[in-house]
Design a protein around this motif. Structure first.
Motif, PDB file in Angstrom:
ATOM      1  N   ARG A   1      34.156  -0.787   6.723  1.00  0.00           N
ATOM      2  CA  ARG A   1      35.392  -0.989   6.683  1.00  0.00           C
ATOM      3  C   ARG A   1      35.293  -0.671   8.194  1.00  0.00           C
ATOM      4  O   ARG A   1      35.969  -1.329   9.751  1.00  0.00           O
TER       5      ARG A   1
ATOM      6  N   ALA B   1      33.042  -2.095  11.017  1.00  0.00           N
ATOM      7  CA  ALA B   1      33.526  -3.792  11.114  1.00  0.00           C
ATOM      8  C   ALA B   1      34.649  -4.185  12.248  1.00  0.00           C
ATOM      9  O   ALA B   1      34.642  -5.061  12.812  1.00  0.00           O
TER      10      ALA B   1
ATOM     11  N   TRP C   1      34.503  -7.697  16.032  1.00  0.00           N
ATOM     12  CA  TRP C   1      33.960  -7.383  14.306  1.00  0.00           C
ATOM     13  C   TRP C   1      32.667  -8.077  13.690  1.00  0.00           C
ATOM     14  O   TRP C   1      32.131  -8.956  14.417  1.00  0.00           O
TER      15      TRP C   1
ATOM     16  N   ALA D   1      31.872  -6.428   6.827  1.00  0.00           N
ATOM     17  CA  ALA D   1      32.827  -7.145   5.948  1.00  0.00           C
ATOM     18  C   ALA D   1      32.879  -8.036   4.710  1.00  0.00           C
ATOM     19  O   ALA D   1      33.879  -6.678   3.676  1.00  0.00           O
TER      20      ALA D   1
ATOM     21  N   CYS E   1      31.562  -4.042   3.080  1.00  0.00           N
ATOM     22  CA  CYS E   1      32.815  -4.028   2.417  1.00  0.00           C
ATOM     23  C   CYS E   1      33.007  -4.057   0.954  1.00  0.00           C
ATOM     24  O   CYS E   1      33.717  -3.183   0.159  1.00  0.00           O
ATOM     25  N   ARG E   2      33.259  -5.445   0.984  1.00  0.00           N
ATOM     26  CA  ARG E   2      34.322  -6.028  -0.240  1.00  0.00           C
ATOM     27  C   ARG E   2      33.479  -5.764  -1.519  1.00  0.00           C
ATOM     28  O   ARG E   2      33.944  -5.479  -2.237  1.00  0.00           O
TER      29      ARG E   2
ATOM     30  N   TYR F   1      41.079  -2.081   2.622  1.00  0.00           N
ATOM     31  CA  TYR F   1      39.917  -3.098   2.789  1.00  0.00           C
ATOM     32  C   TYR F   1      41.760  -4.061   3.399  1.00  0.00           C
ATOM     33  O   TYR F   1      40.845  -5.142   3.946  1.00  0.00           O
TER      34      TYR F   1
ATOM     35  N   MET G   1      41.024  -5.238   6.427  1.00  0.00           N
ATOM     36  CA  MET G   1      39.960  -6.012   6.505  1.00  0.00           C
ATOM     37  C   MET G   1      40.718  -7.657   6.456  1.00  0.00           C
ATOM     38  O   MET G   1      40.285  -9.080   6.631  1.00  0.00           O
TER      39      MET G   1
ATOM     40  N   SER H   1      41.210 -11.513   8.826  1.00  0.00           N
ATOM     41  CA  SER H   1      40.642 -12.348   8.438  1.00  0.00           C
ATOM     42  C   SER H   1      42.170 -13.229   8.085  1.00  0.00           C
ATOM     43  O   SER H   1      41.749 -14.958   7.153  1.00  0.00           O
TER      44      SER H   1
END
Length: 1023
Positions: A680, A683, A688, A693, A696-697, A719, A722, A726
């Motif tokens: 996270r 990123a 970026w 990302a 991390c998810r 998160y 993020m 996005s």
């Protein structure tokens, strides 16, 4: 407390003269309550023996002597008294039934008849030589009654009579107009480590006074940061509300709140606030004294502080500096007590009778030996009486030996005199008071009796006898322990008595007693040790029990944090770190690492990046040395925050170290947590990264399968950033709000100090802006600035207005942007906000046609990004490029405009940010149209429409559809042009309707030329 005589147990006062009870309301008015003579006698006996078991036989003998009375008669009177007091047998506040034994009066009782300790029958307690000082105090009190706050320091050598003067002044003041009185005392040793120690004691007494409910209500409304310092006064249903109310509190907020609360408390009834022995004061209390003295609003407040000048002159004592400044600005007064003269000594010897002259030469002798020190004088008189050298009776003095013999018998100084007095006590009395001296100036019989290995009742009787027969002790009410038990309190008549008793004991005995007392306190406060952590630490340190001393010092630092006293907390932890070297080697490393971790957190909360990084580096090295991988990783991740403030390169290196170490973590859950945090943060660091990302998810999904809701909430909150980047603004907002709500359920969370809270507040504002919820974004800005103001952080509050300026920029209120930026110019200090400020200013100036000024601000940011890269430059480059495109288009330089537009596309397409990607494509369309490159224009508009499709990005949507309408209208496709124009209008109205109808910003946005052009086809603006 309104001092009118009798015995008080709020809200009741027992009146022995009129044989009745008085009950005080919150307004201060007293209501007389009549009870039967026998019921009054029962209550009087119970109150006289408060805190002690009173058997039924005791009561029957005291109230019905030599009379046979059925036990039911006594029960009936107890029932009547409970009814009058509003007491309940199952949950008593006043009279507790002890089955098959008797009764106990459990409420705190204060004797209002006299402030002075009971005098020895052979030596009176007349106050002489202090008429002038009493007159000055009275004059200052009169000013306070008139609404002029007063600060007075009563100073003088030990034994000079500071406390006696204040006691007499309090006694006289309490007999006049209604006056609240609150007293606290600084304690040598642990008291100097505990923030606001004497103030909390005084305030606690005020809250438990007869009008305490009013004070508690004022604290709840105006000083919640202080009310939470008294957990026993906070109802369970209040805690959640208070926890949110003190969100983000700081030291500055605590000082301001108590100042405001005291002004309200004194608005109807004046307050005399007395803090004694300020030579042992803590830093936070000195800050409060300074704040109260400098207050400009009216307050019926008289603050009186006592201290020994010699004890604050030896080093840079905090009170010394503050008092000097207050005197220089005429914000305080000093009453420096001088030794008594020979005439005043003679007046003391004469007592109340002007005709009872002392024997010739006796006053001179006493003055010479005592040097006019009142405590020395009284002690010398007692010494002479008990040695049979003089006789005192019927108000007169008689010499039993020549003056020359007395001369030879008299000790040379006050300490020697006190030692002589001590030697005349029995062995049991000396042992008991020796134990009490280890406890402190004030002590409870329950605690000291255990340490002295005496029965509590026996110890209590001994202290009571000493308090009546000599000038060493005085009664000090009672104390309730957390388990509900009550114990009587006594205190040494002067701190010197305690000091001499303490020093006379052998070091080994003192250490043993400290250990006993510490262990007994652990038992009495088994679930409330945080309330007395500093006291426990002091006892165990003096007992050379280094392990427990360090443990309780760490706990004391946590308590200091709750009072936002970071200075005291750091000092406590540094002291604990020094004691670690005395621990057994096998325990040393673990304690050292725990303390370093605590220290680093405080350095971060004070924004001291250098000290925080140095402390974290020490901890990382120790963790690595002992093979503690999880601790090493956690420390690196914590260190990332202060590192971020200093170097983007070092930040990335720190994250990389943690990520590499995660491969060695045996616990898959901890490994997932580490990877989620690293991915996270990486990123967002300098660029970026879609790959990071996604990693991390996946890590968070694993955490959700194995972690509890608090852990999951922490990672979900991170998160959310993020999701925002996005362009999933709705998901980001919901995730942030829900996760923060879960985290706020923790009682010990101080969100203002947590990076998670700070990140969430910033995220909410940016997220609402790009989501098109402008009205809510402005409300959040207002709430945040209000919170910062309340917390005493107006600079950060003004810096938050940068987020409001972004709303105004996208609402095309360019003059408003300039006005906001000018108003916060001096408050923006950190590099990243400075860059935002310049981008905003430059973009607004370009829109207003001030191209030279716009070029200056925008190029300044561009040059600084090249010279000193920051973590978020990759994101800030997008609005920077947007501003540069508008600048060159406005100037008509299409070559530069095309270059900046292409760069805008390049930096935005490297991210997942659909708003800026859409704006970059739309800017390229307008540049192409200006260059009459219609093919390029149609290609770019197609890409722009594709970019925003399926995303809630209204700022980009209305512009892209507006420009698309122009492109398709020029090509003759009017149907398609009208379709895009309608979609643009829809997005515009979504933005406009997020603002209140009467908000001027809404009208400004709808009247802007590009917006009006969309509605030229006959659609009414505002529909």
């Amino acid at each position: 407390m309104l001092n009118r005589g009798g015995r008080e147990f709020p809200p009741f006062r027992l009146d022995p003269v009129n044989q009745c009870l008085w009950r005080r309301s919150d307004t201060g008015d007293e209501e007389r309550i009549l009870v039967t003579p026998k019921a009054f006698a029962v209550l009087s006996y119970l109150v006289d023996h408060a805190g002690r078991l009173v058997t039924r036989e005791d009561l029957l003998e005291a109230v019905w002597p030599n009379t046979f009375v059925q036990p039911e008669v006594l029960k009936r009177h107890i029932f009547l008294l409970r009814d009058v007091l509003g007491d309940e047998a199952k949950s008593p506040q006043f009279i507790e039934t002890l089955p098959r034994r008797g009764y106990q009066f459990i409420a705190g009782v204060r004797d209002l008849a006299a402030a002075e300790p009971a005098a020895d029958t052979s030596v009176h307690t007349k106050l002489v030589g202090r008429d002038r000082a009493l007159g000055e105090l009275r004059a200052y009190l009169d000013r306070a009654f008139g609404g002029q706050r007063q600060t007075v320091f009563v100073t003088g050598e030990p034994g000079i009579g500071k406390t006696t003067l204040v006691d007499e002044f309090q006694r006289r003041a309490g007999t006049g107009a209604p006056l609240r009185i609150a007293r606290g005392q600084c304690i040598e040793g642990f008291g100097g480590k505990e923030a606001y120690y004497p103030v909390l004691e005084a305030l606690g007494n005020l809250c438990r006074d007869s009008a305490g409910n009013t004070v508690i209500q004022i604290l709840a409304a105006q000083a919640p940061t202080w009310l939470v310092q008294f957990p026993s006064l906070v109802k369970r249903e209040q805690r959640a509300t208070l926890q949110r109310e003190i969100l983000g509190s700081t030291r500055e907020r605590m000082l301001r709140e108590i100042a405001d609360a005291l002004e309200t408390i004194t608005s109807k009834t004046p307050l005399l606030l007395v803090l004694e022995d300020l030579h042992w004061v803590d830093h936070s209390t000195v800050d409060l004294i300074s704040a109260l003295s400098r207050g400009r609003g009216p307050a019926k407040l008289l603050f009186v502080g006592t201290y020994r000048p010699v004890d604050i002159a030896l080093y840079e004592h905090p009170l010394k500096l503050v008092k000097r400044d207050l005197l220089a600005h005429q914000l305080c007064h000093e009453i420096a007590l001088q030794p008594l003269g020979e005439t005043e000594v003679a007046a003391y010897l004469s007592g109340e009778s002007r005709e009872a002259n002392p024997p010739k030469g006796f006053a001179a002798l006493l003055h010479r030996h005592s040097e006019g020190n009142p405590l020395f004088m009284v002690a010398a008189l007692e010494h002479m009486i008990q040695r049979g050298l003089v006789l005192h009776g019927d108000g007169s003095w008689k010499l039993n030996v020549p003056l020359e013999a007395i001369e030879l018998e008299a000790p040379e100084n006050l300490r020697a005199m006190i030692e002589t007095q001590i030697e005349r006590l029995s062995e049991e009395e000396q042992r008991a008071l020796g134990v009490a001296s280890v406890t402190g100036v004030s002590f409870t019989t329950k605690l000291s009796a255990t340490a002295a290995t005496l029965d509590e009742e026996q110890f209590e009787d001994l202290c009571e006898e000493l308090s009546h027969g000599r000038h060493m002790l005085r009664q000090a009410g009672s104390h309730r322990f957390p388990d509900g038990s009550i114990s009587r309190r006594f205190e040494f008549a002067h701190a010197l008595y305690r000091e001499v008793f303490y020093i006379k004991q052998a070091p080994i005995r003192r250490a043993r007693l400290h250990l006993r007392i510490g262990e007994r306190l652990e038992e009495l406060y088994s679930k409330h040790q945080d309330e007395i952590a500093a006291e426990l630490a002091e006892h165990f340190e003096q007992a050379s029990d280094w392990t427990r001393a360090v443990r309780y010092l760490r706990l004391a630092a946590v308590s200091a944090r709750r009072s936002y006293a970071h200075r005291e907390a750091l000092a406590i932890l540094q002291h604990a770190l020094g004691l670690v070297t005395r621990l057994p080697e096998k325990d040393r490393a673990a304690f050292e690492m725990e303390i370093l971790e605590q220290l680093a957190v405080f350095h971060v909360s004070l924004f001291d990046a250098r000290s925080a990084i140095e402390t974290y580096e020490k901890l990382v090295a120790l963790a690595a040395l002992h093979g503690l991988i999880d601790l090493e990783i956690r420390t690196l991740l914590d260190m990332a925050l202060p590192v971020e403030w200093t170097s983007a390169q070092l930040y990335l290196a720190t994250l990389e170290r943690a990520l590499q170490l995660s491969a060695k973590q045996e616990d898959p859950f901890l490994r997932a947590r580490t990877r989620a945090k690293c991915f996270r943060r990486r990123a967002l660091a300098g660029r970026w990264s879609s790959e990071d990302a996604e990693s991390c998810r996946k890590a968070i999904e694993e955490i959700e399968r194995k972690g509890d809701r608090l852990v999951t909430a922490e990672h979900r909150l991170e998160y959310a950033c993020m999701q925002w980047l996005s362009s999933r603004y709705g998901d980001a907002h919901r995730s942030g709000v829900d996760s923060l709500a879960v985290l706020l359920e923790q009682d010990d969370l101080n969100p203002y100090l947590g990076s998670l809270y700070l990140m969430n507040r910033w995220l909410v504002l940016r997220n609402l802006l790009l989501w098109g919820e402008w009205g809510q974004a402005l409300k959040e800005v207002h709430a945040e600035t209000t919170l910062c103001e309340k917390n005493g952080d107006p600079t950060r509050g003004r810096e938050v207005l940068i987020q409001a300026a972004w709303v105004h920029l996208y609402a095309m209120d360019f003059s408003g942007v300039i006005a906001i930026c000018e108003s916060i110019f001096e408050s923006v200090g950190l590099p990243s906000p400075i860059r935002s400020w310049n981008i905003l200013t430059g973009s607004a100036e370009a829109a207003l046609g001030n191209y030279d000024r716009a070029l200056y601000h925008l190029m300044k940011v561009k040059d600084e990004m090249e010279r000193l890269p920051l973590m978020d430059d990759w994101y800030q480059r997008m609005p920077l490029q947007a501003g540069l495109v508008e600048l060159w288009l406005g100037k008509g330089d299409l070559v530069q405009a095309r270059q900046e537009a292409e760069h805008f596309l390049e930096v935005s397409l490297a991210t997942a940010e659909r708003t800026y990607q859409g704006l970059a494509w739309e800017a390229s369309v307008r540049v192409a149209m200006a260059r009459q490159d219609w093919t390029r224009a149609e290609d770019c508009i197609a890409n722009g429409l594709s970019t925003v499709e399926g995303y809630e990005v209204p700022i980009a949507v209305w512009r892209i559809h507006r420009t698309a309408a122009e492109v398709y209208a020029r090509s003759g496709n009017n149907d398609l042009a009208n379709c895009h124009r309608a979609l643009s209008r829809e997005a515009i109205m979504k933005l406009a309707n997020s603002l209140e109808p009467e908000d001027p910003l809404r009208a400004t946005f709808l009247s802007a030329a590009p917006v009006r052009k969309i509605f030229d086809c006959g659609v009414r603006i505002g529909a």
